[in-house]
Design a protein around this motif. Structure first.
Motif, PDB file in Angstrom:
ATOM      1  N   ALA A 155      -6.229   0.365  -6.225  1.00  0.00           N
ATOM      2  CA  ALA A 155      -5.006   0.551  -7.013  1.00  0.00           C
ATOM      3  C   ALA A 155      -5.281   1.361  -8.279  1.00  0.00           C
ATOM      4  CB  ALA A 155      -4.400  -0.804  -7.362  1.00  0.00           C
ATOM      5  N   ALA A 156      -6.353   1.003  -8.995  1.00  0.00           N
ATOM      6  CA  ALA A 156      -6.691   1.726 -10.228  1.00  0.00           C
ATOM      7  C   ALA A 156      -7.018   3.189  -9.929  1.00  0.00           C
ATOM      8  CB  ALA A 156      -7.873   1.055 -10.922  1.00  0.00           C
ATOM      9  N   GLY A 157      -7.738   3.436  -8.832  1.00  0.00           N
ATOM     10  CA  GLY A 157      -8.075   4.811  -8.463  1.00  0.00           C
ATOM     11  C   GLY A 157      -6.841   5.654  -8.212  1.00  0.00           C
ATOM     12  N   ILE A 158      -5.880   5.101  -7.478  1.00  0.00           N
ATOM     13  CA  ILE A 158      -4.655   5.855  -7.177  1.00  0.00           C
ATOM     14  C   ILE A 158      -3.845   6.093  -8.444  1.00  0.00           C
ATOM     15  CG2 ILE A 158      -2.442   5.718  -5.962  1.00  0.00           C
ATOM     16  CD1 ILE A 158      -4.007   4.339  -3.646  1.00  0.00           C
ATOM     17  N   ILE A 159      -3.735   5.079  -9.300  1.00  0.00           N
ATOM     18  CA  ILE A 159      -2.978   5.231 -10.549  1.00  0.00           C
ATOM     19  C   ILE A 159      -3.627   6.266 -11.463  1.00  0.00           C
ATOM     20  CG2 ILE A 159      -2.337   4.046 -12.701  1.00  0.00           C
ATOM     21  CD1 ILE A 159      -1.932   1.502 -10.898  1.00  0.00           C
ATOM     22  N   LEU A 160      -4.944   6.200 -11.608  1.00  0.00           N
ATOM     23  CA  LEU A 160      -5.642   7.174 -12.462  1.00  0.00           C
ATOM     24  C   LEU A 160      -5.548   8.588 -11.899  1.00  0.00           C
ATOM     25  CD1 LEU A 160      -8.728   5.050 -13.513  1.00  0.00           C
ATOM     26  CD2 LEU A 160      -6.930   5.946 -15.029  1.00  0.00           C
ATOM     27  N   CYS A 161      -5.551   8.717 -10.589  1.00  0.00           N
ATOM     28  CA  CYS A 161      -5.371  10.042  -9.973  1.00  0.00           C
ATOM     29  C   CYS A 161      -3.977  10.586 -10.275  1.00  0.00           C
ATOM     30  CB  CYS A 161      -5.598   9.977  -8.465  1.00  0.00           C
ATOM     31  SG  CYS A 161      -7.337   9.925  -7.999  1.00  0.00           S
ATOM     32  N   ALA A 162      -2.969   9.711 -10.258  1.00  0.00           N
ATOM     33  CA  ALA A 162      -1.605  10.147 -10.577  1.00  0.00           C
ATOM     34  C   ALA A 162      -1.528  10.644 -12.019  1.00  0.00           C
ATOM     35  CB  ALA A 162      -0.618   9.004 -10.340  1.00  0.00           C
ATOM     36  N   VAL A 163      -2.167   9.912 -12.930  1.00  0.00           N
ATOM     37  CA  VAL A 163      -2.187  10.340 -14.333  1.00  0.00           C
ATOM     38  C   VAL A 163      -2.937  11.665 -14.464  1.00  0.00           C
ATOM     39  CG1 VAL A 163      -3.004   9.771 -16.662  1.00  0.00           C
ATOM     40  CG2 VAL A 163      -1.980   7.985 -15.217  1.00  0.00           C
ATOM     41  N   ALA A 164      -4.084  11.786 -13.796  1.00  0.00           N
ATOM     42  CA  ALA A 164      -4.894  13.008 -13.873  1.00  0.00           C
ATOM     43  C   ALA A 164      -4.158  14.211 -13.292  1.00  0.00           C
ATOM     44  CB  ALA A 164      -6.220  12.796 -13.150  1.00  0.00           C
ATOM     45  N   ALA A 165      -3.370  13.997 -12.251  1.00  0.00           N
ATOM     46  CA  ALA A 165      -2.583  15.093 -11.666  1.00  0.00           C
ATOM     47  C   ALA A 165      -1.503  15.553 -12.638  1.00  0.00           C
ATOM     48  CB  ALA A 165      -1.960  14.642 -10.349  1.00  0.00           C
ATOM     49  N   TRP A 166      -0.983  14.628 -13.424  1.00  0.00           N
ATOM     50  CA  TRP A 166       0.106  14.924 -14.345  1.00  0.00           C
ATOM     51  C   TRP A 166      -0.386  15.585 -15.639  1.00  0.00           C
ATOM     52  CZ3 TRP A 166       1.024  12.457 -19.128  1.00  0.00           C
ATOM     53  CH2 TRP A 166       2.227  12.814 -19.737  1.00  0.00           C
ATOM     54  N   THR A 167      -1.491  15.084 -16.198  1.00  0.00           N
ATOM     55  CA  THR A 167      -1.925  15.571 -17.513  1.00  0.00           C
ATOM     56  C   THR A 167      -2.995  16.658 -17.414  1.00  0.00           C
ATOM     57  OG1 THR A 167      -2.766  14.942 -19.697  1.00  0.00           O
ATOM     58  CG2 THR A 167      -3.708  13.780 -17.832  1.00  0.00           C
ATOM     59  N   GLY A 168      -2.900  17.583 -18.334  1.00  0.00           N
ATOM     60  CA  GLY A 168      -3.926  18.620 -18.457  1.00  0.00           C
ATOM     61  C   GLY A 168      -4.868  18.350 -19.615  1.00  0.00           C
ATOM     62  N   ASN A 169      -4.798  17.149 -20.188  1.00  0.00           N
ATOM     63  CA  ASN A 169      -5.621  16.789 -21.331  1.00  0.00           C
ATOM     64  C   ASN A 169      -7.100  16.797 -20.946  1.00  0.00           C
ATOM     65  OD1 ASN A 169      -7.162  14.790 -23.049  1.00  0.00           O
ATOM     66  ND2 ASN A 169      -5.240  14.913 -24.202  1.00  0.00           N
ATOM     67  N   ARG A 170      -7.856  17.679 -21.566  1.00  0.00           N
ATOM     68  CA  ARG A 170      -9.268  17.853 -21.224  1.00  0.00           C
ATOM     69  C   ARG A 170     -10.096  16.591 -21.499  1.00  0.00           C
ATOM     70  NH1 ARG A 170      -7.665  23.101 -21.556  1.00  0.00           N
ATOM     71  NH2 ARG A 170      -9.022  24.664 -20.603  1.00  0.00           N
ATOM     72  N   ARG A 171      -9.781  15.904 -22.583  1.00  0.00           N
ATOM     73  CA  ARG A 171     -10.524  14.683 -22.908  1.00  0.00           C
ATOM     74  C   ARG A 171     -10.300  13.604 -21.857  1.00  0.00           C
ATOM     75  NH1 ARG A 171      -8.686  14.023 -28.709  1.00  0.00           N
ATOM     76  NH2 ARG A 171      -9.059  16.141 -29.297  1.00  0.00           N
ATOM     77  N   PHE A 172      -9.071  13.472 -21.396  1.00  0.00           N
ATOM     78  CA  PHE A 172      -8.784  12.494 -20.352  1.00  0.00           C
ATOM     79  C   PHE A 172      -9.592  12.811 -19.094  1.00  0.00           C
ATOM     80  CE2 PHE A 172      -6.682  11.291 -16.447  1.00  0.00           C
ATOM     81  CZ  PHE A 172      -6.530   9.928 -16.623  1.00  0.00           C
ATOM     82  N   HIS A 173      -9.604  14.072 -18.696  1.00  0.00           N
ATOM     83  CA  HIS A 173     -10.314  14.458 -17.474  1.00  0.00           C
ATOM     84  C   HIS A 173     -11.820  14.235 -17.599  1.00  0.00           C
ATOM     85  CE1 HIS A 173      -7.069  15.989 -14.973  1.00  0.00           C
ATOM     86  NE2 HIS A 173      -6.495  16.347 -16.109  1.00  0.00           N
ATOM     87  N   LEU A 174     -12.363  14.532 -18.756  1.00  0.00           N
ATOM     88  CA  LEU A 174     -13.790  14.299 -18.996  1.00  0.00           C
ATOM     89  C   LEU A 174     -14.108  12.808 -18.947  1.00  0.00           C
ATOM     90  CD1 LEU A 174     -16.599  15.450 -19.748  1.00  0.00           C
ATOM     91  CD2 LEU A 174     -15.917  15.204 -22.144  1.00  0.00           C
TER      92      LEU A 174
END
Length: 196
Positions: A155-174
Motif C-alpha cells: 500500500a505504501a509503495g503504491i501511494i508513494l508512487c502516486a505522489v512521485a508521479a504527481w510531483t516534480g520536487n527533486r528533494r522528494f524524488h531523492l
C-alpha cells in the motif's frame, strides 16, 4: 497414454524466457552505466537517477532470485506464464526508462527522469500490484508468513508512487529513492536471503 510433463521441467522452461527478459533489463542498466563512464560529460548524472538505477537493478536481481520459489507449484497454466512474463516485462521497461536510447531532448539524466516520472512511477506502482498477485499465487501460507508488514509495504509503495508521479520536487524524488533502497535492502535481508 502420454505422461504429463514434470512441473519442475515446465518451470525451468518458463524460467528461461523470464531470465532472458530480465537479462535484457540488466543489460540495459549495465550498458547505461558503462556509457556514463565512457562519456562522463555528455549527460551529467544525478544522485536521484543513480539511486533509482540502484533500486531497479536490485529489484530485477531480487525478482529473479525469488521467483525460484515458483518451482514448488504443482501445475502451470498459460495464464500464470503470461502473468509472470508480464511482470518481467515491467522490470525491463523500467530499465529502459532509466536509460533511454536517446537523451537529445534533455541535458541530464535527472531532467529526462523527471519528464518521464508518470510513466516510471506508474509502472513501478504496477510492480507492487503484480507482487501482490505473485505472492497470492505462491499460496496463503506464504502470504501469511510475510506478516502484516507485507500489505502495508504494498500500500505504501503504491501511494508513494502516486505522489512521485504527481510531483516534480527533486528533494522528494531523492528522498524517496534513498529511503526505498535502504528499506528494500532491509526487506530482502530479513525475508529473502535464503531459499528453501
Amino acid at each position: 497414454m502420454a505422461q504429463p510433463p514434470d512441473p519442475h521441467e515446465l518451470y525451468l522452461h518458463v524460467r528461461v524466457l523470464v531470465g532472458v527478459v530480465l537479462g535484457l533489463g540488466l543489460t540495459r542498466i549495465l550498458s547505461g552505466l558503462a556509457r556514463m563512464v565512457e562519456h562522463p560529460g555528455r549527460n551529467p548524472v544525478s544522485a536521484t537517477h543513480l539511486l533509482w538505477v540502484a533500486v531497479i537493478l536490485l529489484s530485477i536481481v531480487h525478482f529473479w532470485w525469488w521467483e525460484f520459489a515458483l518451482i514448488s507449484l504443482g501445475a502451470w497454466r498459460f495464464e500464470l506464464f503470461v502473468f509472470l512474463l508480464g511482470y518481467a516485462f515491467l522490470w525491463f521497461v523500467l530499465a529502459c526508462l532509466l536509460f533511454p536510447g536517446d537523451l537529445a531532448e534533455h541535458d541530464t539524466y535527472e531532467a529526462y527522469f523527471l519528464s518521464r516520472r508518470r510513466w516510471f512511477f506508474g509502472l513501478f506502482a504496477a510492480t507492487f500490484a503484480a507482487d501482490l498477485i505473485d505472492t497470492a499465487i505462491k499460496g496463503a501460507d506464504h502470504f501469511r508468513a510475510l506478516g502484516p508488514e507485507y500489505p502495508a509495504r504494498i500500500a505504501a509503495g503504491i501511494i508513494l508512487c502516486a505522489v512521485a508521479a504527481w510531483t516534480g520536487n527533486r528533494r522528494f524524488h531523492l528522498l524517496f529513492a534513498a529511503l526505498y533502497l535502504a528499506y528494500d535492502v532491509s526487506w530482502i535481508l530479513r525475508l529473502y536471503d535464503t531459499l528453501g
